[in-house]
Design an enzyme around this catalytic site. Structure first.
Site, short mmCIF file in Angstrom:
data_model
loop_
_atom_site.label_atom_id
_atom_site.label_comp_id
_atom_site.label_asym_id
_atom_site.label_seq_id
_atom_site.Cartn_x
_atom_site.Cartn_y
_atom_site.Cartn_z
N LYS A 1 -12.89 -1.16 -2.93
CA LYS A 1 -11.98 -0.16 -2.37
C LYS A 1 -10.61 -0.32 -3.00
CE LYS A 1 -10.13 -0.23 1.90
NZ LYS A 1 -10.19 -0.28 3.38
N HIS B 1 -12.59 -2.94 10.48
CA HIS B 1 -11.42 -3.26 9.65
C HIS B 1 -11.05 -4.73 9.69
CE1 HIS B 1 -6.91 -3.76 9.54
NE2 HIS B 1 -7.14 -3.28 8.33
N LYS C 1 -6.46 1.33 -3.17
CA LYS C 1 -5.46 2.08 -2.43
C LYS C 1 -4.98 3.29 -3.23
CE LYS C 1 -5.21 -0.89 1.01
NZ LYS C 1 -5.43 -0.54 2.42
N ASP D 1 0.86 -1.17 0.00
CA ASP D 1 0.00 0.00 0.00
C ASP D 1 0.90 1.23 0.00
OD1 ASP D 1 0.87 0.35 2.64
OD2 ASP D 1 -0.93 -0.52 3.51
N ALA D 2 0.34 2.40 0.30
CA ALA D 2 1.11 3.64 0.18
C ALA D 2 2.30 3.68 1.12
CB ALA D 2 0.19 4.83 0.42
N ASP E 1 -8.38 4.50 -0.11
CA ASP E 1 -7.67 4.40 1.17
C ASP E 1 -6.23 4.87 0.98
OD1 ASP E 1 -6.50 3.68 3.57
OD2 ASP E 1 -7.04 1.56 3.46
N LYS F 1 0.02 -7.74 11.36
CA LYS F 1 0.63 -7.63 10.04
C LYS F 1 2.03 -7.04 10.24
CE LYS F 1 -3.83 -6.79 7.82
NZ LYS F 1 -4.66 -5.82 7.07
#
Length: 377
Positions: free
Chosen positions: A175, A308, A177, A26-27, A206, A62
């Site tokens: 959704k 989540h 990213k 992800d980012a 997100d 995670k």
């Protein structure tokens, strides 16, 4: 009917490592803050009572933290032996005090979450009810959206294909990213997916906390045209003031909360009206007992709910929320359990099986790296 007291006879803790078939980015990876994610570490709790009732719970981490959760749970779990499993709040408090020096947030509460979830699973099974029904369900299915197909390591074409497959499987929203260093690329990806989905399919984005306040406001305004369900984690998770400012200034709803690790941390979001959609994670905040406290506060504040990850737990909690909620669909956990959750017509169906409605698979046992037992078998 006379109540016959029961007691916890045995607790088994185990930690298992779930490998991901593809490294996930992800980012936070693209900004250099994290490496791609290759695995998820789980802490499982299995409880057996003198009367033969059983409960299963889990928490997870995670990247780093899994061994710490397991170690903390192993230090305090024995204190629950001999206790009445029905007294969940009492046990939650007892175990919190056992680890008081490490606080009531983060690893300390996430370790206890696995035990707490197992107690709720046991209680619902004892009653012969799905957990949602034990809590008091408002609905028998919950709107669901897919996240696992929209990570930044996937190309636009891959995301399109996965979105099409998700919708065909009965999932209702998509959704993706964002949060890349190149905001123009973010906008290009969002535009392409919105065009692919058409105007009527719910779409969320997100940013995984990777924008500063100025960028978040600028991007939020640019994203208004795509009619998003929400913009998730545009800012650092602990920037309640910044999120509150965006919530006031943008038409698109703001969603956040997944990274917070206690009810107390969420309280600040709620009190400052820092979001329109709150996204607590039961394993992260300390279990179902703590989640229910948080949900009552959020409901009173008029917030929407979208828990989540961990859909096996959160489906039940979302079904018991008074406002129509969303639950996040991830297929990553499928190998861990023998059962599958059903999606149809854009919704995830609450199973009619008692408790959470899941049992550990042989594969989960095979991925177990350590375990410890307390009490008598």
């Amino acid at each position: 009917m006379t109540h016959t007291a029961d007691a916890i006879r045995h607790i088994r803790l185990s930690t298992a490592t779930l490998p991901l078939s593809t490294p996930i980015s992800d980012a936070k990876v693209f900004t250099g803050r994290q490496r791609p994610m290759t695995e998820v570490v789980f802490l499982f709790t299995e409880i057996t009572t003198e009367q033969g009732h059983k409960g299963l719970g889990f928490s997870y981490s995670k990247r780093a933290g899994g061994p710490a959760q397991y170690a903390h749970a192993a230090e305090v779990a024995e204190l629950a032996i001999g206790e009445d499993p029905n007294d969940i709040a009492k046990l939650n408090t007892k175990l919190l005090w056992a680890g008081a020096s490490v606080g009531r947030s983060g690893v300390a509460t996430q370790a206890l979450a696995s035990i707490d979830v197992a107690l709720w699973d046991l209680k619902a099974k004892r009653a012969g009810l799905p957990l949602a029904k034990l809590l008091g369900a408002h609905r028998d299915s919950v709107r669901t959206y897919n996240t696992s197909g929209g990570f930044l390591n996937a190309s636009i074409e891959e995301i399109k294909d996965r979105a099409t497959a998700s919708l065909a499987d009965g999932i209702g929203g998509i959704k993706i990213k964002v949060g890349l260093p190149d905001s123009a690329e973010d906008l290009r990806r969002v535009a392409a997916i919105r065009e692919h989905l058409g105007p009527d399919v719910p779409l969320m984005v997100d940013a995984n906390q990777q924008w500063d306040r100025a960028t978040a406001l600028r991007m939020g305004r640019r994203l208004e045209e795509f009619d998003l369900v929400w913009i998730e984690e545009p800012l650092d998770a602990y920037d309640a003031e910044g999120h509150a400012d965006l919530t006031r200034r943008l038409d698109t709803p703001i969603a956040t909360g997944e990274m917070l690790a206690s009810v107390g941390e969420h309280t600040r979001l709620i009190e400052t009206r820092a979001c329109n959609v709150i996204q607590p994670d039961a394993p992260r905040v300390g279990g179902i007992t703590q989640f229910l406290k948080l949900a009552a506060l959020a409901d009173h504040a008029g917030l929407d709910l979208a828990p989540h990850f961990a859909m096996e737990i959160h489906l039940h909690l979302a079904a018991a929320y008074s406002r129509e909620a969303w639950v996040e669909h991830f297929d990553w956990l499928d190998p861990l359990f023998n059962e599958r959750l059903e999606t149809r017509d854009g919704r995830m169906v609450v199973p009619d099986r008692p408790g959470l409605g899941v049992t550990l698979s042989d594969q989960a046992r095979a991925w177990t790296t350590d375990s410890v037992g307390f009490g008598r078998h």
